[in-house]
Design a protein around this motif. Structure first.
Motif, PDB file in Angstrom:
ATOM      1  N   GLY A 274       0.752  -1.293  -0.027  1.00 15.65           N
ATOM      2  CA  GLY A 274      -0.008  -0.036   0.019  1.00 15.65           C
ATOM      3  C   GLY A 274       0.725   1.201  -0.023  1.00 15.65           C
ATOM      4  O   GLY A 274       0.641   2.242  -0.705  1.00 15.65           O
ATOM      5  N   ARG A 275       1.888   1.245   1.071  1.00 18.11           N
ATOM      6  CA  ARG A 275       2.834   2.440   0.774  1.00 18.11           C
ATOM      7  C   ARG A 275       3.429   2.539  -0.319  1.00 18.11           C
ATOM      8  O   ARG A 275       3.515   3.740  -0.920  1.00 18.11           O
ATOM      9  CB  ARG A 275       3.704   2.461   2.014  1.00 18.11           C
ATOM     10  N   PHE A 276       4.066   1.680  -1.072  1.00 20.48           N
ATOM     11  CA  PHE A 276       4.808   1.853  -2.320  1.00 20.48           C
ATOM     12  C   PHE A 276       4.108   2.280  -3.449  1.00 20.48           C
ATOM     13  O   PHE A 276       4.426   3.014  -4.082  1.00 20.48           O
ATOM     14  CB  PHE A 276       5.385   0.183  -2.743  1.00 20.48           C
ATOM     15  N   LEU A 277       2.868   2.056  -3.545  1.00 17.67           N
ATOM     16  CA  LEU A 277       1.836   2.160  -4.637  1.00 17.67           C
ATOM     17  C   LEU A 277       1.149   3.616  -4.184  1.00 17.67           C
ATOM     18  O   LEU A 277       0.620   4.141  -5.219  1.00 17.67           O
ATOM     19  CB  LEU A 277       0.662   1.375  -4.762  1.00 17.67           C
ATOM     20  N   GLN A 278       1.068   4.189  -3.143  1.00 16.80           N
ATOM     21  CA  GLN A 278       0.404   5.427  -2.491  1.00 16.80           C
ATOM     22  C   GLN A 278       1.362   6.545  -3.760  1.00 16.80           C
ATOM     23  O   GLN A 278       2.638   6.378  -3.597  1.00 16.80           O
ATOM     24  CB  GLN A 278       0.700   5.583  -1.219  1.00 16.80           C
ATOM     25  N   GLY A 279       0.647   7.356  -4.077  1.00 15.43           N
ATOM     26  CA  GLY A 279       1.490   8.653  -4.647  1.00 15.43           C
ATOM     27  C   GLY A 279       1.541   8.445  -6.135  1.00 15.43           C
ATOM     28  O   GLY A 279       2.161   9.191  -6.940  1.00 15.43           O
ATOM     29  N   SER A 280       1.000   6.966  -6.666  1.00 13.04           N
ATOM     30  CA  SER A 280       1.091   7.098  -8.139  1.00 13.04           C
ATOM     31  C   SER A 280       0.343   8.262  -8.521  1.00 13.04           C
ATOM     32  O   SER A 280      -0.804   8.540  -8.233  1.00 13.04           O
ATOM     33  CB  SER A 280       0.317   5.770  -8.604  1.00 13.04           C
ATOM     34  N   ILE A 281       0.807   8.744  -9.693  1.00 10.47           N
ATOM     35  CA  ILE A 281       0.269   9.953 -10.333  1.00 10.47           C
ATOM     36  C   ILE A 281      -0.641   9.586 -11.525  1.00 10.47           C
ATOM     37  O   ILE A 281      -1.539  10.383 -12.247  1.00 10.47           O
ATOM     38  CB  ILE A 281       1.167  11.020 -10.631  1.00 10.47           C
ATOM     39  N   SER A 282      -0.458   8.312 -12.249  1.00 12.65           N
ATOM     40  CA  SER A 282      -0.986   7.909 -13.379  1.00 12.65           C
ATOM     41  C   SER A 282      -1.072   6.377 -13.555  1.00 12.65           C
ATOM     42  O   SER A 282      -0.553   5.626 -12.743  1.00 12.65           O
ATOM     43  CB  SER A 282      -0.298   8.766 -14.564  1.00 12.65           C
ATOM     44  N   LEU A 283      -1.869   6.051 -14.388  1.00 17.44           N
ATOM     45  CA  LEU A 283      -1.955   4.180 -14.649  1.00 17.44           C
ATOM     46  C   LEU A 283      -0.447   3.899 -14.904  1.00 17.44           C
ATOM     47  O   LEU A 283      -0.221   2.846 -14.363  1.00 17.44           O
ATOM     48  CB  LEU A 283      -2.914   4.084 -15.756  1.00 17.44           C
ATOM     49  N   GLN A 284       0.303   4.647 -15.700  1.00 22.57           N
ATOM     50  CA  GLN A 284       1.611   4.269 -16.071  1.00 22.57           C
ATOM     51  C   GLN A 284       2.296   4.124 -14.935  1.00 22.57           C
ATOM     52  O   GLN A 284       3.376   3.197 -14.767  1.00 22.57           O
ATOM     53  CB  GLN A 284       2.315   5.003 -17.310  1.00 22.57           C
ATOM     54  N   ASP A 285       2.663   5.189 -14.036  1.00 23.97           N
ATOM     55  CA  ASP A 285       3.339   5.105 -12.727  1.00 23.97           C
ATOM     56  C   ASP A 285       3.094   4.104 -11.966  1.00 23.97           C
ATOM     57  O   ASP A 285       3.951   3.559 -11.346  1.00 23.97           O
ATOM     58  CB  ASP A 285       3.149   6.540 -12.276  1.00 23.97           C
ATOM     59  N   THR A 286       1.598   3.747 -11.886  1.00 21.49           N
ATOM     60  CA  THR A 286       1.125   2.841 -10.979  1.00 21.49           C
ATOM     61  C   THR A 286       1.795   1.247 -11.209  1.00 21.49           C
ATOM     62  O   THR A 286       2.371   0.514 -10.680  1.00 21.49           O
ATOM     63  CB  THR A 286      -0.182   2.596 -10.871  1.00 21.49           C
ATOM     64  N   LEU A 287       1.838   0.899 -12.637  1.00 22.55           N
ATOM     65  CA  LEU A 287       2.049  -0.186 -13.232  1.00 22.55           C
ATOM     66  C   LEU A 287       3.630  -0.329 -13.104  1.00 22.55           C
ATOM     67  O   LEU A 287       3.951  -1.416 -12.905  1.00 22.55           O
ATOM     68  CB  LEU A 287       1.619  -0.268 -14.866  1.00 22.55           C
ATOM     69  N   GLN A 288       4.517   0.939 -13.467  1.00 20.94           N
ATOM     70  CA  GLN A 288       5.799   0.510 -13.176  1.00 20.94           C
ATOM     71  C   GLN A 288       6.196   0.405 -11.883  1.00 20.94           C
ATOM     72  O   GLN A 288       7.090  -0.275 -11.397  1.00 20.94           O
ATOM     73  CB  GLN A 288       6.455   2.013 -13.547  1.00 20.94           C
ATOM     74  N   ARG A 289       5.591   1.020 -10.791  1.00 19.18           N
ATOM     75  CA  ARG A 289       5.748   0.864  -9.448  1.00 19.18           C
ATOM     76  C   ARG A 289       5.337  -0.705  -8.979  1.00 19.18           C
ATOM     77  O   ARG A 289       6.063  -1.379  -8.255  1.00 19.18           O
ATOM     78  CB  ARG A 289       4.849   1.636  -8.523  1.00 19.18           C
TER      79      ARG A 289
END
Length: 377
Positions: free
Chosen positions: A93-108
């Motif tokens: 949860g902490r690692f994925l928090q702060g994602s600004i876009s779908l692409q950023d989420t998938l990279q994370r």
């Protein structure tokens, strides 16, 4: 000799080999496992398992290691996928928090899964052909040009420049845009194209016939995109440090063939409603003959994310059936050696897929709380 005891011995061999990556002998098994029989009896069981194709003896007088058939038996009979610890879930949860876009989420997500498993992580972006329309905005940008901004339910955004020689009034374009959103939101892109073509058959829509035609064509073009879009990968360098380049060359070649890899993992995730596993030859990919692939689809899930997961055997795959889930729009997976820690890898893939399902379906990048969602695993 009881068949059940023999398979307990097989499980013990596989668990020890996964941990040590060294051939396992009968004396070692009796020392580390409470099997209730002598070393000689265990040795006989291991010989029988070798005759049946579950184990192999790589060297004379050495211990034994699992075969592909042995791993398959082991994976198919994992009665439960052990959930990640609370700390691991919170870490996701902490690692994925702060994602600004779908692409950023998938990279994370790819980096996260690689960190958890120590293996290659692969995450695909949603296939446009499997998404539905969330919103379309039509903006005149020139005398005969309209910019169509098309947003899908997974957060993907596509822009299409539409050639409209007989440009309607701006108010007419806006009204048509509103009509399309009223009639088409929630439809697949193919269905949205059909609906737009039906709309302009109405007598009061003659002014936007050309605009409707090119918009329907844009929807159809997106709907025909059967690929899973971009592929995000992480963990290859870490794997290279753990094994020789010679051993990894076929695997790296397979990873380069992204179209083949996407087809394999997409099919595996669609065939298994939870977590799917393909081992060695089951991948039908030469570069993965000594590897295993663990994958799960994400997105469009209607199941209760807090529900229990039941492991089922179906054919040559293992699936964690989530009752009521829809076809996935994309996949997340892990690729590693056949002696990977299957239980941990399957749990990690499942957990990350569940997080992505919530994040993507609600477009809530960075707003997912593991505790509020029952731990997310």
């Amino acid at each position: 000799m009881a068949q059940s005891r023999r398979m307990i011995v097989l499980r013990a061999v596989i668990e020890d080999y996964i941990r040590s990556q060294e051939p396992v002998g009968s004396s070692s098994l009796t020392k580390h496992h409470d099997l209730g029989v002598s070393s000689a009896t265990v040795r006989n069981d291991m010989a029988a398992l070798e005759d049946e194709g579950y184990l192999i003896q790589p060297h004379t007088s050495a211990g034994r290691i699992p075969t592909e058939q042995g791993y398959r038996y082991f994976v198919d009979r994992l009665s439960t996928v052990v959930p990640l610890t609370q700390a691991q879930r919170r870490g996701i949860g902490r690692f994925l928090q702060g994602s600004i876009s779908l692409q950023d989420t998938l990279q994370r997500a790819a980096r996260l899964l690689a960190n958890i498993t120590g293996q290659v992580a692969v995450v695909s972006s949603p296939a446009l052909s499997k998404t539905t329309l969330r919103h379309v905005e039509l903006v005149p940008i020139a005398m005969s040009t309209v910019l169509a901004v098309i947003i899908t339910d997974t957060g993907s955004v596509a822009q299409h420049t539409l050639d409209v020689p007989a440009m309607p009034e701006r108010e007419t374009v806006s009204a048509f845009s509103n009509r399309v959103n009223d009639q088409c939101v929630g439809l697949s892109l193919a269905k949205a194209a059909e609906q737009v073509r039906q709309l302009v058959k109405r007598p009061d829509m003659t002014d936007v016939q050309r605009l409707a035609t090119v918009l329907a064509q844009a929807f159809e073009s997106m709907a025909e995109d059967e690929t899973a879009g971009d592929l995000y990968m992480a963990g290859t360098s870490r794997l290279a440090h753990r094994r020789s380049i010679v051993d990894l060359a076929p695997l790296f070649d397979a990873l380069e063939e992204q179209v083949v890899l996407m087809k394999l993992m997409s099919s595996l995730s669609e065939e298994n409603s939870g977590v799917g596993v393909a081992i060695g030859s089951e991948t039908h990919t030469p570069g993965l003959m000594h590897s295993a692939v663990v994958t799960s689809g994400y997105g469009h899930s209607s199941n209760d994310l807090r529900g229990d997961v039941q492991t089922q055997r179906q054919g040559t795959g293992t699936q964690n059936a989530l009752a009521g889930s829809d076809q996935p729009v994309a996949f997340v997976g892990s690729i590693g050696p056949t002696h990977m820690d299957y239980s941990t890898t399957m749990a990690a893939v499942r957990a990350v897929a569940r997080y992505l399902t919530v994040l993507v379906s609600h477009d809530s990048y960075g707003a997912y709380d593991a505790d509020e969602q029952g731990g997310g695993s």
